[in-house]
Enzyme design. Sequence first.
Site, PDB file in Angstrom:
ATOM      1  N   GLY A  97       0.888  -1.060   0.052  1.00  0.00           N
ATOM      2  CA  GLY A  97       0.232  -0.057  -0.137  1.00  0.00           C
ATOM      3  C   GLY A  97       0.875   1.180   0.190  1.00  0.00           C
ATOM      4  N   ASP A 132      -6.495  -1.632  -6.470  1.00  0.00           N
ATOM      5  CA  ASP A 132      -6.567  -1.886  -5.473  1.00  0.00           C
ATOM      6  C   ASP A 132      -5.670  -1.819  -4.810  1.00  0.00           C
ATOM      7  OD1 ASP A 132      -7.464  -5.137  -3.997  1.00  0.00           O
ATOM      8  OD2 ASP A 132      -6.486  -6.449  -5.874  1.00  0.00           O
ATOM      9  N   TRP A 133      -5.445  -0.373  -3.482  1.00  0.00           N
ATOM     10  CA  TRP A 133      -4.744  -0.116  -3.483  1.00  0.00           C
ATOM     11  C   TRP A 133      -4.607  -1.116  -1.589  1.00  0.00           C
ATOM     12  CZ3 TRP A 133      -5.044   5.610  -1.476  1.00  0.00           C
ATOM     13  CH2 TRP A 133      -4.420   5.812  -0.573  1.00  0.00           C
ATOM     14  N   GLU A 134      -3.875  -2.302  -1.416  1.00  0.00           N
ATOM     15  CA  GLU A 134      -4.171  -2.929   0.366  1.00  0.00           C
ATOM     16  C   GLU A 134      -3.448  -2.290   0.714  1.00  0.00           C
ATOM     17  OE1 GLU A 134      -4.102  -6.954  -1.114  1.00  0.00           O
ATOM     18  OE2 GLU A 134      -5.888  -6.999  -2.758  1.00  0.00           O
ATOM     19  N   MET A 135      -3.468  -1.403   1.783  1.00  0.00           N
ATOM     20  CA  MET A 135      -4.413  -0.921   1.616  1.00  0.00           C
ATOM     21  C   MET A 135      -4.729   0.661   2.751  1.00  0.00           C
ATOM     22  SD  MET A 135      -7.176  -3.958   1.622  1.00  0.00           S
ATOM     23  CE  MET A 135      -7.218  -5.283   1.410  1.00  0.00           C
TER      24      MET A 135
END
Length: 367
Positions: A97, A132-135
């Site tokens: 992220g 899809d930025w985790e997290m």
Amino acid sequence: MCAIVCLMSMSCAMASDSCVGIKGAYWPSDSSFPPSAIDTTLFTHIYYAFLNPNNVTFKFDVDDLTAKLLRGFTSTLRSKNPPAKTLFSVGGASAGGSVFARMASTAATRKSFIHSSIHVARKFGFDGIDLDWEMPQNPEEMEHFGVLLGEWRVEIKKEALRNRRPQLLLAAATYFSVDFFLDKVYRAYPVAAINENLDWINAMCYDYHGSWDTSATGAQAALFDPKSNISSSYGLGKWIEAGLLRSKLIMGLALYGRTWKLKDASLQGIGAPAVDAGPGRGALTFNEIEAFNMEKNATVVYDAATVSVYSVAGTSWIGYDDPRSISVKVKYARTLKLRGYFFWAVNGDHEWRISKQAKQTWDYYQR
Ligand SMILES: *[C@@H]1O[C@H](CO)[C@@H](O)[C@H](O)[C@H]1NC(C)=O
Ligand SMILES: *[C@@H]1O[C@H](CO)[C@@H](O)[C@H](O)[C@H]1NC(C)=O
Ligand SMILES: *[C@@H]1O[C@H](CO)[C@@H](O)[C@H](O)[C@H]1NC(C)=O
């Protein structure tokens, strides 16, 4: 008059764009399963996973090999009968992220990223972009995430007007719940910014249990959990309670399972004592699980309490979904009036047993 118009535009009677069900699936670009093998009668949207920006400039540097893959992906899926829409997905678990936290923290870096993403989408023929930025790790990063979405949509609108084309789709993959209620640092997604700027979110309703906790087996994508709030019904409920429009909420489904090595072969339910990860070093695709079950003559048990399945052979234990549990989940998504469902990942279901069941269930309850 307005009341009638507003009511109609909120219902699905007119089959407006926001009412069409989304049947999505991610395609991992490092898999040996080619996009041409995807049965597009079963999916409306396929995500290319993943394409990531340079971690200093936040622009996408696409080398020749990747360019070929991207072009092949979009042209293959566009020319299938029926065609599937394509998005490229940015981020993923292995990207981490921090690159997105840095990018989203200043106006200049957001601008570079946004412009480059739109350029890449058009250049390679995608219909949209998925983040899809985790997290996001804290409330400040969540705020920046919201600002990014607003600026991104402004640029997408401008580009569409300028080139007289439909706007690119903009989506995001998120945590299963609107808030990180299990973590020390509490934070919640910016729901208003999501409603305003994203076409939808893909809530990752899986990975609830896995080899990071080898002490006990678990239902990694439990629809219900009688003992905790770590379940899809809880997470989706929290999104809705926080005000996310149901037409923007998509339920994640897993085409893989998670495995453990039991402590005692005779204690084998969900929550049974375990000592290690099991076959596949903790994870197997649905295809692999079916082959394993056959080869080992495993016992397969459907667990109605969690809406999941597990198989046991000796001390090998696998928690996963099969067509039956997926059907119950898709029906649940319908009951909640969600926008659709998506799978991680499309290469896990070679014979389309789960994907077909999901589509049939979704379409049946549309009537
Ligand atoms: C950026 O990526 C390079 C190459 O992948 C890596 O060596 C470097 O540590 C990364 N920098 C940051 C700040 O993450
Ligand atoms: C689940 O969350 C609710 C609030 O949403 C809370 O009241 C309840 O205690 C939680 N249950 C468990 C088992 O943590
Ligand atoms: C498979 O397991 C069942 C019990 O679960 C047993 O009755 C059967 O004999 C086994 N078959 C083989 C080939 O091991």
